[in-house]
Design a protein around this motif. Structure first.
Motif, short mmCIF file in Angstrom:
data_model
loop_
_atom_site.label_atom_id
_atom_site.label_comp_id
_atom_site.label_asym_id
_atom_site.label_seq_id
_atom_site.Cartn_x
_atom_site.Cartn_y
_atom_site.Cartn_z
N VAL A 146 0.84 -1.20 0.00
CA VAL A 146 0.00 0.00 0.00
C VAL A 146 0.87 1.25 0.00
O VAL A 146 0.69 2.17 -0.81
CB VAL A 146 -0.95 0.00 1.21
CG1 VAL A 146 -1.73 1.31 1.27
CG2 VAL A 146 -1.90 -1.18 1.14
N ILE A 147 1.85 1.30 0.91
CA ILE A 147 2.73 2.46 1.01
C ILE A 147 3.53 2.64 -0.28
O ILE A 147 3.65 3.75 -0.82
CB ILE A 147 3.68 2.33 2.21
CG1 ILE A 147 2.88 2.30 3.52
CG2 ILE A 147 4.69 3.48 2.23
CD1 ILE A 147 2.15 3.57 3.84
N LEU A 148 4.08 1.55 -0.79
CA LEU A 148 4.88 1.64 -2.01
C LEU A 148 4.03 2.08 -3.20
O LEU A 148 4.44 2.92 -4.00
CB LEU A 148 5.54 0.29 -2.30
CG LEU A 148 6.50 0.25 -3.49
CD1 LEU A 148 7.62 1.26 -3.30
CD2 LEU A 148 7.07 -1.15 -3.67
N GLY A 149 2.82 1.52 -3.32
CA GLY A 149 1.95 1.90 -4.42
C GLY A 149 1.52 3.35 -4.35
O GLY A 149 1.53 4.07 -5.35
N LEU A 150 1.16 3.83 -3.15
CA LEU A 150 0.74 5.22 -2.99
C LEU A 150 1.90 6.18 -3.24
O LEU A 150 1.70 7.26 -3.81
CB LEU A 150 0.16 5.44 -1.59
CG LEU A 150 -1.18 4.77 -1.30
CD1 LEU A 150 -1.55 4.94 0.16
CD2 LEU A 150 -2.28 5.34 -2.19
#
Length: 346
Positions: A146-150
């Motif tokens: 989630v963090i990497l995608g955002l």
């Protein structure tokens, strides 16, 4: 006839309520207004205010006061006085927690979240998170999808990195800050463990399916080489346009929620919403209910946003009412025939 009257007194109110819910299925405001009276009791509101005050969340306590006033529920003077006298406690090592939020994105406290959001506004958040989570990806270690995608989406959408602070790029800050702040609030909520499990899973799944791993690794390598222009170009190639549009809409929803119900309220909505559609419904609810939104979400949870898994029960209530009408008609016919015979016999 007694049986008809008694059964009607039970079935008709429930069927009327069921029809109202079914008609309001696509309107979170109507759903909430219909469902609140059964849960917004004087005892429940008093308990929720005490809980909010105990946790130092004066904003939530005030939300319950607003809701109580709207629902005509009495709140005693002692609780009102305690809320009026409430002072936000200072946190130990506040500077350290704020700096930790800036440098690492840690948001286990609201001051840490403020630091994390500041990092998004000054433009280092996406670079920092790509460095941290992307490095884990390259090394084959567990990472937060989630963090990497955002972060990848944020860099692709805004290009709002440290380079934007230079004289040549400073003019774009005002336009890009809202998107960066919206995604930053989402990331901070994720780090604080406040994001709903369902929404986190769907965001992680979207990131996994919409990311080009090769281009993503190029973006991470560029960030680690401090080549921010190349990192932005690689980020734009790494994520599909449809996913970018979805993430951009999430950022818009987050900004709207924060404007209406504050950072804690926006994080609370993220803890209730189970998908992007429900997040949009939370925004509609906040725009309509304002200060009462947080209390409504606390009392109802996702039931404030969607009809839920009760459609079968609601339809059953409607069919029971229809059956009652048939039974009432037959009973009335029989009663009419009986009275007619009595009259003719007389």
């Amino acid at each position: 006839m007694v049986a008809v009257i008694v059964s009607g007194a039970i079935a008709l109110p429930q069927s009327t309520f069921s029809v109202g819910l079914l008609e309001a299925a696509d309107d979170p405001v109507q759903l909430t207004e219909l469902r609140l009276p059964s849960v917004a009791t004087e005892q429940r509101i008093a308990a929720e205010i005490d809980d909010a005050l105990g946790k130092g969340d004066g904003d939530l306590a005030r939300s319950f006061l607003d809701l109580a006033a709207a629902q005509g529920v009495k709140v005693d003077a002692d609780r009102r006085a305690r809320l009026g006298a409430m002072v936000t406690p200072s946190e130990d090592h506040a500077g350290e927690k704020f700096l930790d939020g800036v440098t690492s994105g840690a948001a286990d406290t609201w001051l840490g979240m403020a630091g994390a959001l500041t990092a998004d506004i000054v433009g280092i958040s996406d670079v920092r998170d790509l460095w941290q989570e992307g490095g884990k990806l390259i090394q084959g270690e567990p990472y937060d999808r989630v963090i990497l995608g955002l972060s990848t989406a944020g860099l692709a959408l805004t290009g709002f990195t440290v380079a934007a602070l230079l004289p040549s790029g400073g003019g774009s800050i005002a336009a890009k800050a809202p998107v960066a702040r919206g995604l930053g609030l989402l990331k901070a909520t994720r780090r604080a463990g406040l994001l709903s499990r369902e929404l986190a899973g769907k965001l992680g799944g979207m990131a996994a399916s919409a990311m080009d791993t090769v281009a993503l690794k190029e973006a991470v390598a560029a960030v680690r080489a401090f080549d921010l222009s190349a990192a932005r170009l690689a980020a734009q190639k790494a994520i599909r346009p449809a996913a970018l549009r979805t993430i951009s809409s999430i950022g818009d929803d987050m900004i709207a929620l924060e404007a209406r119900i504050g950072q804690r309220g926006a994080a609370q909505a993220l803890g209730v919403a189970r998908d992007v559609g429900e997040l949009g419904r939370a925004r509609r609810l906040a725009e309509a209910m304002g200060g009462r939104t947080r209390a409504a979400l606390k009392l109802l949870g996702s039931a404030a946003l969607v009809l839920g898994d009760v459609v079968g029960l609601l339809l059953q209530a409607v069919w029971l009412a229809a059956g009652w009408m048939v039974m009432a008609a037959l009973a009335a016919r029989r009663l009419g025939l009986t009275i007619g015979r009595m009259i003719w016999a007389a």
